[in-house]
Design a protein around this motif. Structure first.
Motif, PDB file in Angstrom:
ATOM      1  N   LYS A 148     -30.548  32.567 -15.361  1.00 27.36           N
ATOM      2  CA  LYS A 148     -29.895  31.448 -14.673  1.00 27.36           C
ATOM      3  C   LYS A 148     -30.954  30.687 -13.902  1.00 27.36           C
ATOM      4  O   LYS A 148     -32.073  31.181 -13.708  1.00 27.36           O
ATOM      5  N   ALA A 149     -30.623  29.479 -13.485  1.00 27.02           N
ATOM      6  CA  ALA A 149     -31.568  28.686 -12.705  1.00 27.02           C
ATOM      7  C   ALA A 149     -30.820  27.785 -11.736  1.00 27.02           C
ATOM      8  O   ALA A 149     -29.670  27.420 -11.968  1.00 27.02           O
ATOM      9  N   GLU A 150     -31.497  27.472 -10.652  1.00 23.64           N
ATOM     10  CA  GLU A 150     -31.032  26.440  -9.727  1.00 23.64           C
ATOM     11  C   GLU A 150     -31.858  25.207 -10.057  1.00 23.64           C
ATOM     12  O   GLU A 150     -33.084  25.279 -10.099  1.00 23.64           O
ATOM     13  N   GLN A 151     -31.174  24.105 -10.306  1.00 29.28           N
ATOM     14  CA  GLN A 151     -31.895  22.919 -10.769  1.00 29.28           C
ATOM     15  C   GLN A 151     -31.458  21.697  -9.984  1.00 29.28           C
ATOM     16  O   GLN A 151     -30.280  21.509  -9.737  1.00 29.28           O
ATOM     17  N   THR A 152     -32.421  20.890  -9.590  1.00 29.15           N
ATOM     18  CA  THR A 152     -32.159  19.634  -8.893  1.00 29.15           C
ATOM     19  C   THR A 152     -32.737  18.506  -9.747  1.00 29.15           C
ATOM     20  O   THR A 152     -33.867  18.625 -10.225  1.00 29.15           O
ATOM     21  N   ILE A 153     -31.965  17.453  -9.937  1.00 25.85           N
ATOM     22  CA  ILE A 153     -32.432  16.294 -10.701  1.00 25.85           C
ATOM     23  C   ILE A 153     -32.314  15.088  -9.783  1.00 25.85           C
ATOM     24  O   ILE A 153     -31.257  14.861  -9.197  1.00 25.85           O
ATOM     25  N   ARG A 154     -33.414  14.338  -9.620  1.00 31.52           N
ATOM     26  CA  ARG A 154     -33.280  13.109  -8.847  1.00 31.52           C
ATOM     27  C   ARG A 154     -34.099  11.997  -9.471  1.00 31.52           C
ATOM     28  O   ARG A 154     -35.006  12.242 -10.252  1.00 31.52           O
ATOM     29  N   GLN A 186     -36.491  19.805 -10.617  1.00 27.42           N
ATOM     30  CA  GLN A 186     -37.058  21.009 -10.013  1.00 27.42           C
ATOM     31  C   GLN A 186     -36.145  22.180 -10.363  1.00 27.42           C
ATOM     32  O   GLN A 186     -34.931  22.070 -10.242  1.00 27.42           O
ATOM     33  N   ARG A 187     -36.761  23.276 -10.801  1.00 28.05           N
ATOM     34  CA  ARG A 187     -35.975  24.412 -11.276  1.00 28.05           C
ATOM     35  C   ARG A 187     -36.580  25.712 -10.780  1.00 28.05           C
ATOM     36  O   ARG A 187     -37.776  25.928 -10.900  1.00 28.05           O
ATOM     37  N   VAL A 188     -35.728  26.564 -10.212  1.00 32.69           N
ATOM     38  CA  VAL A 188     -36.120  27.944  -9.927  1.00 32.69           C
ATOM     39  C   VAL A 188     -35.313  28.818 -10.879  1.00 32.69           C
ATOM     40  O   VAL A 188     -34.076  28.748 -10.889  1.00 32.69           O
ATOM     41  N   ALA A 189     -36.012  29.602 -11.697  1.00 33.84           N
ATOM     42  CA  ALA A 189     -35.337  30.420 -12.706  1.00 33.84           C
ATOM     43  C   ALA A 189     -35.355  31.884 -12.303  1.00 33.84           C
ATOM     44  O   ALA A 189     -36.332  32.367 -11.713  1.00 33.84           O
ATOM     45  N   TYR A 190     -34.284  32.575 -12.622  1.00 34.15           N
ATOM     46  CA  TYR A 190     -34.082  33.974 -12.256  1.00 34.15           C
ATOM     47  C   TYR A 190     -33.838  34.817 -13.502  1.00 34.15           C
ATOM     48  O   TYR A 190     -33.269  34.329 -14.476  1.00 34.15           O
ATOM     49  N   ASP A 191     -34.203  36.092 -13.424  1.00 33.35           N
ATOM     50  CA  ASP A 191     -33.846  37.013 -14.510  1.00 33.35           C
ATOM     51  C   ASP A 191     -32.543  37.724 -14.158  1.00 33.35           C
ATOM     52  O   ASP A 191     -31.920  37.429 -13.127  1.00 33.35           O
ATOM     53  N   ALA A 192     -32.126  38.664 -15.007  1.00 33.21           N
ATOM     54  CA  ALA A 192     -30.837  39.339 -14.823  1.00 33.21           C
ATOM     55  C   ALA A 192     -30.787  40.138 -13.512  1.00 33.21           C
ATOM     56  O   ALA A 192     -29.715  40.364 -12.963  1.00 33.21           O
ATOM     57  N   ARG A 193     -31.954  40.555 -13.004  1.00 32.19           N
ATOM     58  CA  ARG A 193     -31.986  41.318 -11.739  1.00 32.19           C
ATOM     59  C   ARG A 193     -32.127  40.398 -10.531  1.00 32.19           C
ATOM     60  O   ARG A 193     -32.416  40.854  -9.437  1.00 32.19           O
ATOM     61  N   SER A 219     -40.754  19.070 -13.263  1.00 32.27           N
ATOM     62  CA  SER A 219     -40.970  18.231 -14.435  1.00 32.27           C
ATOM     63  C   SER A 219     -40.611  16.795 -14.094  1.00 32.27           C
ATOM     64  O   SER A 219     -39.690  16.545 -13.319  1.00 32.27           O
ATOM     65  N   VAL A 220     -41.345  15.865 -14.680  1.00 35.64           N
ATOM     66  CA  VAL A 220     -41.040  14.446 -14.524  1.00 35.64           C
ATOM     67  C   VAL A 220     -40.800  13.877 -15.922  1.00 35.64           C
ATOM     68  O   VAL A 220     -41.685  13.925 -16.774  1.00 35.64           O
ATOM     69  N   TYR A 221     -39.572  13.398 -16.149  1.00 32.90           N
ATOM     70  CA  TYR A 221     -39.171  12.878 -17.460  1.00 32.90           C
ATOM     71  C   TYR A 221     -39.108  11.362 -17.439  1.00 32.90           C
ATOM     72  O   TYR A 221     -38.597  10.779 -16.474  1.00 32.90           O
ATOM     73  N   ARG A 222     -39.568  10.729 -18.501  1.00 33.51           N
ATOM     74  CA  ARG A 222     -39.377   9.287 -18.681  1.00 33.51           C
ATOM     75  C   ARG A 222     -37.891   8.971 -18.769  1.00 33.51           C
ATOM     76  O   ARG A 222     -37.203   9.483 -19.645  1.00 33.51           O
ATOM     77  N   ALA A 223     -37.404   8.106 -17.898  1.00 32.40           N
ATOM     78  CA  ALA A 223     -35.978   7.781 -17.907  1.00 32.40           C
ATOM     79  C   ALA A 223     -35.594   6.891 -19.082  1.00 32.40           C
ATOM     80  O   ALA A 223     -34.430   6.814 -19.449  1.00 32.40           O
ATOM     81  N   ASP A 224     -36.586   6.220 -19.696  1.00 31.11           N
ATOM     82  CA  ASP A 224     -36.257   5.359 -20.839  1.00 31.11           C
ATOM     83  C   ASP A 224     -36.041   6.160 -22.119  1.00 31.11           C
ATOM     84  O   ASP A 224     -35.499   5.650 -23.084  1.00 31.11           O
ATOM     85  N   ARG A 225     -36.458   7.420 -22.120  1.00 34.57           N
ATOM     86  CA  ARG A 225     -36.356   8.227 -23.342  1.00 34.57           C
ATOM     87  C   ARG A 225     -35.455   9.448 -23.184  1.00 34.57           C
ATOM     88  O   ARG A 225     -35.264  10.194 -24.119  1.00 34.57           O
ATOM     89  N   TYR A 226     -34.951   9.687 -21.980  1.00 34.07           N
ATOM     90  CA  TYR A 226     -34.285  10.960 -21.723  1.00 34.07           C
ATOM     91  C   TYR A 226     -33.039  10.721 -20.891  1.00 34.07           C
ATOM     92  O   TYR A 226     -33.038   9.858 -20.018  1.00 34.07           O
ATOM     93  N   SER A 227     -31.998  11.470 -21.178  1.00 31.82           N
ATOM     94  CA  SER A 227     -30.794  11.381 -20.347  1.00 31.82           C
ATOM     95  C   SER A 227     -30.193  12.764 -20.186  1.00 31.82           C
ATOM     96  O   SER A 227     -30.443  13.658 -20.989  1.00 31.82           O
TER      97      SER A 227
END
Length: 192
Positions: free
Chosen positions: A128-134, A158-165, A174-182
């Motif tokens: 699982k992960a906690e993710q923020t998109i802005r 921004q993502r913090v990922a966790y394992d099963a424990r 990560s920084v994504y181009r907004a013209d190519r990604y949604s």
């Protein structure tokens, strides 16, 4: 009847009185599932790739240490990649993995999915992960890497990922181009 009841409980079918049983759309759109960049691009019918990959061990420092529950001097493996889709730059990715969880990751040949490498080599599976998109705009170095004009719109993820424990195994920016990604969502109103 019982199988349909179970599917109804899982939200996969729904019943309308007098009108029979209907198959419900899956609850989660592809993009809301926790996927790697590689899986995400393949799902969109694009060929994922990377360029300008740099991997090095560095001290976590205050901010990354806090995100990964590490002390600032604990080592992390920092992976920098410009990710591509069908050869065109799509995102700039900084990933940080606690070095004690993935020893010698800095010497690994990183081709393709980091999540796959972490699972196969280090038995670290992201659950699982906690993710923020802005919204943001690209500064000059970022714009150059993504081959778009300076101040072009972008998504910062921004993502913090966790394992099963529930152990923190990755922090990624990560920084994504907004013209190519949604980001696409299917959202439901719960019963009232």
């Amino acid at each position: 009847g019982r199988a349909l009841d179970r599917l109804g409980h899982e939200g996969r079918v729904y019943r309308t009185q007098g009108a029979g049983t209907f198959v419900a759309e899956p609850r989660i759109a592809k993009s809301v599932e926790l996927t790697s960049f590689t899986e995400d691009m393949r799902a969109r019918g694009l060929v994922p790739g990377s360029r300008e990959t740099h991997i090095e061990d560095i001290p976590a420092g205050a901010e990354i240490g806090a995100r990964l529950s590490l002390s600032p001097r604990d080592p992390v493996t920092h992976i920098f990649r410009v990710r591509t889709a069908d050869g065109a730059p799509m995102c700039i990715e900084h990933t940080y993995i606690p070095a004690r969880l993935a020893p010698e990751l800095a010497t690994a040949a990183l081709e393709g999915s980091l999540y796959q490498l972490l699972a196969e080599t280090y038995h670290l599976k992201v659950e699982k992960a906690e993710q923020t998109i802005r919204a943001t705009v690209l500064d000059r170095p970022e714009a150059r890497l993504l081959e778009v004009p300076e101040f072009s719109p972008a998504f910062k993820v921004q993502r913090v990922a966790y394992d099963a424990r529930n152990q923190r195994i990755e922090y990624a920016e990560s920084v994504y181009r907004a013209d190519r990604y949604s980001y696409d969502f299917v959202i439901y109103r719960s019963g009232y």
